[in-house]
Design an enzyme around this catalytic site. Structure first.
Site: not given
Length: 442
Positions: A240, A353, A330, A312, A272, A243
């Site tokens: 993690e 995102w 987003w 998370n 959107w 990342w």
């Protein structure tokens, strides 16, 4: 960050090392000012850690140019990542991976082949006692006040100061505690928000009081000297932390993600919900306020408002909900998170995102839509997390995932703002049409 600068200043002062802190109002003036200060102090060379966002990279190039003009050397080095960008690439093409799993294999291989990447540097030696007098002016800079729009109430100040102790010493203590206590259960507990199974170190990563290198170095030691193949919890945590490097490597390889654009160009053609629509305003406001009628979404958004933090797993849930249930772009959610999160970090926020909206690198497929109620049943089955943050349901003794409309009215909790099953189908069609329109876009 400002509090941590204060802690660092005192630590360095104990070693007779000055820390100069100054605010430069206009970004374009930073390179000239840094070089000017170097010349005033008689410094021959400036060292800085490289940042990979486009604006910051351009700033460093201008600083290099300014230094060359004025006889000051400038060296910008890779240090914010454990493995520098460009080291984890495909064997076939030599290009950056767009999927995390093969990238992580290359990351582990790089650390195995070059152990020096995890070498920790010793702290600087103290300056002579005379420095306090000969360089007295360098010890006089004041810490800046909070910038406009970022001021805190007395209650917020107290809450955030208690939740997030400042400075690298606090980070080191928290890291040690995590590795010896919760770390081994991390794989099992990290997605259960009611028990806080994560390390809580992301604010320190963001503020620069803990480096990924330091974290991985100590995690490896706690994991019997292994980066993988040790304790499942520590294996997972190291992955993690990696990342963070992955998303920085993405910035370096694909700078267009810094330019308000999706990683996948075809996803730029998705239509959107129009910001000018009253429905957009109603939905976006309800999402930000935690008043959507979906308990897990509302609990997470209220925690964000109070603590400036969100686990998370729940970041993925609320992001998917905004894009695929409410059909809101987003990038508006990304911006809101960047404004709110105490651990705000451009690369990780943008990457998260992108994943949740299916428009980013290594995304979930666009037709995979998180069901917020099913996510709640999986990760908060007894509703403990929801009752912590949704005040209206604190005294509700029924199943929060099956609450009726009548019970909602009785407890003052809003009805669901949308019907998930319906909006899921609408979202899939919205994505299909947008991707079709965007074919051929580069």
């Amino acid at each position: 960050m400002i509090r941590s600068l204060g802690v660092l200043r005192e630590v360095l002062r104990g070693r007779r090392i000055p820390l100069w802190v100054e605010v430069v109002e206009n970004r374009k003036d930073v390179p000239q000012r840094v070089v000017q200060l170097a010349r005033e102090w008689g410094a021959k060379r400036i060292y800085a850690n490289m940042e990979y966002e486009v604006d910051e990279a351009r700033r460093d190039v201008r600083m290099l140019e300014e230094g060359m003009k004025r006889g000051v050397g400038v060296e910008v080095v890779h240090d914010t990542c454990v493995v520098p960008p460009g080291r984890c690439v495909t064997k076939a093409t030599g290009k950056m991976f767009a999927v995390y799993s093969p990238w992580y294999k290359a990351y582990l291989q790089a650390l195995s082949q070059d152990p020096a990447l995890l070498t920790l540097r010793p702290p600087p030696a103290a300056n002579p006692e005379s420095t306090l007098t000969t360089r007295a002016a360098l010890f006089t800079s004041a810490l800046p006040s909070l910038p406009p729009g970022k001021t805190l109430t007395a209650e917020e100040t107290l809450t955030l100061h208690e939740l997030y102790p400042a400075g690298s010493q606090a980070a080191a203590a928290q890291l040690a505690s995590f590795l010896t206590q919760k770390g081994r259960q991390y794989a099992a507990d990290r997605n259960t928000p009611s028990i806080s199974g994560t390390s809580g170190l992301s604010p320190h990563f963001s503020a620069g009081t803990l480096s990924a290198r330091t974290a991985v170095f100590h995690a490896r030691a706690a994991n019997s000297g292994k980066l993988s193949g040790g304790q499942s919890g520590l294996d997972m945590w190291i992955s993690e932390v990696a990342w963070r490097d992955f998303y920085r490597h993405v910035l370096a390889a694909f700078p267009h993600v810094c330019m308000h654009k999706p990683f996948k160009p075809s996803f730029a053609s998705i239509l959107w919900l129009a910001p000018s629509s009253p429905l957009h305003s109603t939905r976006f406001s309800a999402w930000k306020a935690g008043r959507t009628g979906f308990p897990l979404v509302d609990a997470a958004m209220r925690q964000l408002a109070k603590e400036k933090f969100m686990p998370n797993r729940l970041r993925m849930v609320v992001a998917s909900f905004l894009c695929k249930d409410l059909h809101i772009d987003w990038r508006l959610g990304e911006q809101y998170f960047a404004e709110q999160l105490v651990d705000g970090d451009f690369a990780s926020n943008n990457g998260g995102w992108g994943f949740a909206s299916s428009a980013g690198v290594d995304p979930q497929p666009y037709f995979r839509v998180f069901n917020p109620t099913a996510q709640g049943l999986t990760w908060d089955a007894d509703g403990a997390y929801v009752r912590t943050w949704v005040e209206e349901l604190r005294d509700y003794r029924g199943d929060v995932w099956k609450i009726t409309e009548q019970e909602r009215r009785c407890y003052g909790y809003p009805r669901e703002i949308v019907e998930h099953a319906v909006q899921r189908r609408v979202a899939i069609e919205m994505y299909k049409r947008g991707i079709e329109r965007g074919k051929g876009v580069v």
